[in-house]
Design a protein around this motif. Structure first.
Motif, PDB file in Angstrom:
ATOM      1  N   LYS A  16     114.858 -70.239 -16.496  1.00 20.53           N
ATOM      2  CA  LYS A  16     115.223 -69.412 -17.638  1.00 20.53           C
ATOM      3  C   LYS A  16     115.676 -68.013 -17.191  1.00 20.53           C
ATOM      4  O   LYS A  16     116.584 -67.441 -17.783  1.00 20.53           O
ATOM      5  N   GLU A  17     115.055 -67.467 -16.156  1.00 23.07           N
ATOM      6  CA  GLU A  17     115.447 -66.147 -15.665  1.00 23.07           C
ATOM      7  C   GLU A  17     116.871 -66.162 -15.111  1.00 23.07           C
ATOM      8  O   GLU A  17     117.634 -65.222 -15.318  1.00 23.07           O
ATOM      9  N   GLN A  18     117.217 -67.233 -14.401  1.00 27.00           N
ATOM     10  CA  GLN A  18     118.582 -67.376 -13.887  1.00 27.00           C
ATOM     11  C   GLN A  18     119.566 -67.486 -15.054  1.00 27.00           C
ATOM     12  O   GLN A  18     120.654 -66.923 -15.013  1.00 27.00           O
ATOM     13  N   ALA A  19     119.173 -68.203 -16.103  1.00 24.97           N
ATOM     14  CA  ALA A  19     120.019 -68.322 -17.295  1.00 24.97           C
ATOM     15  C   ALA A  19     120.214 -66.957 -17.954  1.00 24.97           C
ATOM     16  O   ALA A  19     121.322 -66.613 -18.364  1.00 24.97           O
ATOM     17  N   LYS A  20     119.155 -66.178 -18.035  1.00 23.92           N
ATOM     18  CA  LYS A  20     119.241 -64.839 -18.627  1.00 23.92           C
ATOM     19  C   LYS A  20     120.244 -63.986 -17.845  1.00 23.92           C
ATOM     20  O   LYS A  20     121.084 -63.295 -18.433  1.00 23.92           O
ATOM     21  N   GLU A  21     120.191 -64.055 -16.531  1.00 23.58           N
ATOM     22  CA  GLU A  21     121.123 -63.306 -15.680  1.00 23.58           C
ATOM     23  C   GLU A  21     122.566 -63.801 -15.900  1.00 23.58           C
ATOM     24  O   GLU A  21     123.495 -63.005 -15.996  1.00 23.58           O
ATOM     25  N   PHE A  22     122.732 -65.120 -15.975  1.00 25.91           N
ATOM     26  CA  PHE A  22     124.060 -65.693 -16.187  1.00 25.91           C
ATOM     27  C   PHE A  22     124.675 -65.237 -17.507  1.00 25.91           C
ATOM     28  O   PHE A  22     125.824 -64.785 -17.556  1.00 25.91           O
ATOM     29  N   PHE A  23     123.928 -65.351 -18.595  1.00 25.81           N
ATOM     30  CA  PHE A  23     124.488 -65.002 -19.898  1.00 25.81           C
ATOM     31  C   PHE A  23     124.716 -63.498 -20.033  1.00 25.81           C
ATOM     32  O   PHE A  23     125.646 -63.070 -20.715  1.00 25.81           O
ATOM     33  N   ALA A  24     123.920 -62.680 -19.355  1.00 27.04           N
ATOM     34  CA  ALA A  24     124.186 -61.233 -19.305  1.00 27.04           C
ATOM     35  C   ALA A  24     125.509 -60.984 -18.589  1.00 27.04           C
ATOM     36  O   ALA A  24     126.312 -60.143 -19.001  1.00 27.04           O
ATOM     37  N   TRP A  68     124.724 -75.883 -15.008  1.00 22.40           N
ATOM     38  CA  TRP A  68     125.819 -76.028 -14.063  1.00 22.40           C
ATOM     39  C   TRP A  68     127.018 -75.278 -14.605  1.00 22.40           C
ATOM     40  O   TRP A  68     127.374 -75.402 -15.778  1.00 22.40           O
ATOM     41  N   PHE A  69     127.635 -74.478 -13.724  1.00 20.41           N
ATOM     42  CA  PHE A  69     128.826 -73.725 -14.093  1.00 20.41           C
ATOM     43  C   PHE A  69     129.884 -73.970 -13.021  1.00 20.41           C
ATOM     44  O   PHE A  69     129.558 -74.016 -11.835  1.00 20.41           O
ATOM     45  N   PRO A  70     131.163 -74.121 -13.404  1.00 25.69           N
ATOM     46  CA  PRO A  70     132.174 -74.579 -12.449  1.00 25.69           C
ATOM     47  C   PRO A  70     132.724 -73.552 -11.464  1.00 25.69           C
ATOM     48  O   PRO A  70     133.376 -73.931 -10.489  1.00 25.69           O
ATOM     49  N   PHE A 103     127.973 -67.944 -10.295  1.00 27.01           N
ATOM     50  CA  PHE A 103     126.972 -68.938 -10.693  1.00 27.01           C
ATOM     51  C   PHE A 103     127.471 -70.368 -10.491  1.00 27.01           C
ATOM     52  O   PHE A 103     126.929 -71.304 -11.086  1.00 27.01           O
ATOM     53  N   GLN A 104     128.476 -70.552  -9.665  1.00 27.28           N
ATOM     54  CA  GLN A 104     129.045 -71.886  -9.440  1.00 27.28           C
ATOM     55  C   GLN A 104     127.973 -72.855  -8.960  1.00 27.28           C
ATOM     56  O   GLN A 104     127.148 -72.522  -8.118  1.00 27.28           O
ATOM     57  N   GLY A 105     128.007 -74.059  -9.537  1.00 24.55           N
ATOM     58  CA  GLY A 105     127.067 -75.104  -9.141  1.00 24.55           C
ATOM     59  C   GLY A 105     125.826 -75.100 -10.007  1.00 24.55           C
ATOM     60  O   GLY A 105     125.824 -74.603 -11.130  1.00 24.55           O
ATOM     61  N   TRP A 106     124.743 -75.673  -9.460  1.00 20.77           N
ATOM     62  CA  TRP A 106     123.485 -75.806 -10.192  1.00 20.77           C
ATOM     63  C   TRP A 106     122.667 -74.534 -10.102  1.00 20.77           C
ATOM     64  O   TRP A 106     122.564 -73.926  -9.047  1.00 20.77           O
ATOM     65  N   ASN A 107     122.059 -74.167 -11.210  1.00 27.17           N
ATOM     66  CA  ASN A 107     121.176 -73.008 -11.312  1.00 27.17           C
ATOM     67  C   ASN A 107     119.919 -73.456 -12.044  1.00 27.17           C
ATOM     68  O   ASN A 107     119.992 -74.274 -12.959  1.00 27.17           O
ATOM     69  N   VAL A 108     118.772 -72.905 -11.651  1.00 27.32           N
ATOM     70  CA  VAL A 108     117.502 -73.373 -12.196  1.00 27.32           C
ATOM     71  C   VAL A 108     116.688 -72.202 -12.748  1.00 27.32           C
ATOM     72  O   VAL A 108     116.579 -71.154 -12.106  1.00 27.32           O
ATOM     73  N   GLY A 128     118.905 -78.533 -20.378  1.00 29.63           N
ATOM     74  CA  GLY A 128     120.034 -78.523 -19.463  1.00 29.63           C
ATOM     75  C   GLY A 128     121.322 -78.139 -20.163  1.00 29.63           C
ATOM     76  O   GLY A 128     121.482 -78.343 -21.374  1.00 29.63           O
ATOM     77  N   TYR A 129     122.234 -77.574 -19.374  1.00 25.95           N
ATOM     78  CA  TYR A 129     123.519 -77.087 -19.888  1.00 25.95           C
ATOM     79  C   TYR A 129     124.555 -77.288 -18.789  1.00 25.95           C
ATOM     80  O   TYR A 129     124.296 -77.010 -17.622  1.00 25.95           O
ATOM     81  N   ARG A 130     125.706 -77.806 -19.168  1.00 26.46           N
ATOM     82  CA  ARG A 130     126.837 -77.917 -18.242  1.00 26.46           C
ATOM     83  C   ARG A 130     128.072 -77.422 -18.981  1.00 26.46           C
ATOM     84  O   ARG A 130     128.234 -77.687 -20.162  1.00 26.46           O
ATOM     85  N   GLU A 131     128.929 -76.710 -18.248  1.00 25.54           N
ATOM     86  CA  GLU A 131     130.143 -76.185 -18.869  1.00 25.54           C
ATOM     87  C   GLU A 131     131.352 -76.616 -18.052  1.00 25.54           C
ATOM     88  O   GLU A 131     131.331 -76.565 -16.825  1.00 25.54           O
ATOM     89  N   TYR A 132     132.391 -77.016 -18.774  1.00 32.95           N
ATOM     90  CA  TYR A 132     133.637 -77.430 -18.175  1.00 32.95           C
ATOM     91  C   TYR A 132     134.771 -76.761 -18.924  1.00 32.95           C
ATOM     92  O   TYR A 132     134.717 -76.671 -20.148  1.00 32.95           O
TER      93      TYR A 132
END
Length: 131
Positions: free
Chosen positions: A55-63, A42-44, A48-53, A119-123
């Motif tokens: 590992k591939e989505q995570a790879k895109e987010f961190f890139a 989850w990112f605020p 990428f706001q909201g819930w993301n599901v 799981g990961y959440r950021e605030y």
């Protein structure tokens, strides 16, 4: 398998070191390796706001994070707290975001399943000019 707090803390602390390395260098390989395949985050705000599901989505987010901070982000850990399944890290970070000086206070929460992060959440909230 019943999760215990000592294992949860150990796994999350290792993940946090990989996370710090990713923020500083843009190299997310070790962090991505510690994620479960069905990882959720989850990112605020932003793309990428909201819930993301996944590992591939995570790879895109961190890139995307690395592109936003091409010179990396440095951080100073303030504190952490944990229970049998979750560890929350609070820190200050700074860098250059899209050409502008950036400072923030952040809390990230890692949910642990066995020896992986599931799981990961950021605030966050800008602390302006305070240090």
């Amino acid at each position: 398998m019943k999760q215990n707090s000592e294992n949860t803390l150990k796994v999350a602390q290792q993940a946090f070191e990989y996370f710090k390395h990713g923020l500083a260098t843009g190299d997310w390989e070790a962090f991505l390796e510690i994620l479960t395949e069905n990882f959720i985050f989850w990112f605020p705000t932003g793309k990428f706001q909201g819930w993301n599901v996944g590992k591939e989505q995570a790879k895109e987010f961190f890139a995307y994070v690395s592109k936003s901070f091409p010179d990396g982000i440095s951080l100073n850990l303030d504190s952490f707290t944990y229970n049998a399944t979750t560890v929350v890290f609070e820190f200050k970070d700074q860098g250059v975001l899209f050409g502008q000086s950036y400072k923030n206070r952040v809390a990230v929460s890692f949910d642990v399943d066995g020896n992986k992060i599931c799981g990961y959440r950021e605030y966050f909230g800008s602390d302006g000019k305070s240090s």
